[in-house]
Design a protein around this motif. Sequence first.
Motif, PDB file in Angstrom:
ATOM      1  N   GLN A 130     -25.658  13.706 -32.953  1.00 43.74           N
ATOM      2  CA  GLN A 130     -24.967  12.641 -33.688  1.00 43.74           C
ATOM      3  C   GLN A 130     -23.496  12.547 -33.338  1.00 43.74           C
ATOM      4  O   GLN A 130     -22.970  11.456 -33.117  1.00 43.74           O
ATOM      5  N   GLU A 131     -22.849  13.698 -33.266  1.00 37.97           N
ATOM      6  CA  GLU A 131     -21.392  13.712 -33.125  1.00 37.97           C
ATOM      7  C   GLU A 131     -20.943  14.089 -31.715  1.00 37.97           C
ATOM      8  O   GLU A 131     -19.751  13.987 -31.407  1.00 37.97           O
ATOM      9  N   ARG A 132     -21.884  14.543 -30.880  1.00 40.73           N
ATOM     10  CA  ARG A 132     -21.559  14.999 -29.531  1.00 40.73           C
ATOM     11  C   ARG A 132     -20.531  16.126 -29.569  1.00 40.73           C
ATOM     12  O   ARG A 132     -19.591  16.186 -28.767  1.00 40.73           O
ATOM     13  N   GLU A 133     -20.711  17.035 -30.506  1.00 40.23           N
ATOM     14  CA  GLU A 133     -19.836  18.193 -30.609  1.00 40.23           C
ATOM     15  C   GLU A 133     -20.607  19.352 -31.229  1.00 40.23           C
ATOM     16  O   GLU A 133     -21.675  19.160 -31.821  1.00 40.23           O
ATOM     17  N   ALA A 134     -20.078  20.566 -31.040  1.00 39.77           N
ATOM     18  CA  ALA A 134     -20.727  21.764 -31.572  1.00 39.77           C
ATOM     19  C   ALA A 134     -19.650  22.737 -32.027  1.00 39.77           C
ATOM     20  O   ALA A 134     -18.520  22.734 -31.499  1.00 39.77           O
ATOM     21  N   ILE A 135     -20.006  23.573 -32.993  1.00 44.10           N
ATOM     22  CA  ILE A 135     -19.073  24.586 -33.488  1.00 44.10           C
ATOM     23  C   ILE A 135     -19.603  25.964 -33.100  1.00 44.10           C
ATOM     24  O   ILE A 135     -20.692  26.357 -33.527  1.00 44.10           O
ATOM     25  N   PRO A 136     -18.874  26.724 -32.284  1.00 51.23           N
ATOM     26  CA  PRO A 136     -19.305  28.076 -31.935  1.00 51.23           C
ATOM     27  C   PRO A 136     -19.421  28.959 -33.178  1.00 51.23           C
ATOM     28  O   PRO A 136     -18.747  28.718 -34.194  1.00 51.23           O
ATOM     29  N   VAL A 137     -20.266  29.981 -33.095  1.00 58.42           N
ATOM     30  CA  VAL A 137     -20.440  30.916 -34.208  1.00 58.42           C
ATOM     31  C   VAL A 137     -19.093  31.570 -34.525  1.00 58.42           C
ATOM     32  O   VAL A 137     -18.416  32.103 -33.641  1.00 58.42           O
ATOM     33  N   GLY A 138     -18.686  31.494 -35.791  1.00 58.84           N
ATOM     34  CA  GLY A 138     -17.434  32.109 -36.226  1.00 58.84           C
ATOM     35  C   GLY A 138     -16.204  31.259 -36.014  1.00 58.84           C
ATOM     36  O   GLY A 138     -15.105  31.649 -36.420  1.00 58.84           O
ATOM     37  N   ALA A 139     -16.348  30.090 -35.392  1.00 61.78           N
ATOM     38  CA  ALA A 139     -15.202  29.227 -35.141  1.00 61.78           C
ATOM     39  C   ALA A 139     -15.038  28.218 -36.278  1.00 61.78           C
ATOM     40  O   ALA A 139     -15.948  28.016 -37.091  1.00 61.78           O
ATOM     41  N   THR A 140     -13.892  27.583 -36.333  1.00 59.98           N
ATOM     42  CA  THR A 140     -13.638  26.558 -37.339  1.00 59.98           C
ATOM     43  C   THR A 140     -13.467  25.177 -36.723  1.00 59.98           C
ATOM     44  O   THR A 140     -13.516  24.178 -37.436  1.00 59.98           O
ATOM     45  N   GLU A 141     -13.257  25.137 -35.415  1.00 61.29           N
ATOM     46  CA  GLU A 141     -13.056  23.859 -34.741  1.00 61.29           C
ATOM     47  C   GLU A 141     -14.220  23.572 -33.800  1.00 61.29           C
ATOM     48  O   GLU A 141     -14.724  24.468 -33.123  1.00 61.29           O
ATOM     49  N   ALA A 142     -14.602  22.307 -33.756  1.00 62.51           N
ATOM     50  CA  ALA A 142     -15.705  21.887 -32.893  1.00 62.51           C
ATOM     51  C   ALA A 142     -15.206  21.690 -31.459  1.00 62.51           C
ATOM     52  O   ALA A 142     -14.032  21.420 -31.220  1.00 62.51           O
ATOM     53  N   ILE A 143     -16.147  21.851 -30.521  1.00 69.86           N
ATOM     54  CA  ILE A 143     -15.856  21.575 -29.117  1.00 69.86           C
ATOM     55  C   ILE A 143     -16.718  20.390 -28.688  1.00 69.86           C
ATOM     56  O   ILE A 143     -17.839  20.211 -29.183  1.00 69.86           O
TER      57      ILE A 143
END
Length: 236
Positions: free
Chosen positions: A109-122
Amino acid sequence: RAVALVRTVAPTDAVVLLRGESGTGKGVFARAVHAWGKRSQRPFVTVSCPSLSSELLESELFGHVKGSFTGAVRDKQGLFAAARGGSFFLDEVGEMPPALQVKLLRVLQEREAIPVGATEAIPVDVRIIAATNRDLEEEARRGRFRSDLFYRLNVITIHLPPLRDRREDILLLVESFLQRLASDNNAEPKALSAEALDAVMVYDWPGNVRELENALEHAWVLTRGDTIDNAALPER
């Protein structure tokens, strides 16, 4: 028909869902979607969803940051990031744990992902290809697969019929597999005898293309000369 559909959709970035029994060649078709598409010069990354635990699969797909869990001694790039610009093949996506289905939905949907333990999406820049041997509509009705994820994956669906329903392909597959065996072993080509070919053509192949390939390799190894007879084939 499936090949023609692959050629039509490959040049686009549409999500492709490959459906069919185990061994029908979904992985081969996934590679064809990539190879015939505009991302063919970029990575083709495959993940088998049932092969990893939920925790390992999440880390493999999305990456993690240092200290996010025991053993996370450094930041790790996820496979979605590693496949940037290319195609990402989720094999047996129907086996994906519910918690990860939510994260995959975000990718779609957003074309982004959040790594485990992270707060910002890539950002995620991949073409998604998925495969399943499950009835995802029924899985969704039973609450075992998210219906919103199913609809996101079910953009272009390609059904791969079992080998028993496309016997006209068997001879082509036999010739292709035997040629590859000869090439891989740097050996002279071998061919099936008429009796062996008859046996191959009438068998129902419950394991589909994968079973056919394994049966021919079995027979090829056991055959000394250039003709594979019936006795060299697996007993079944």
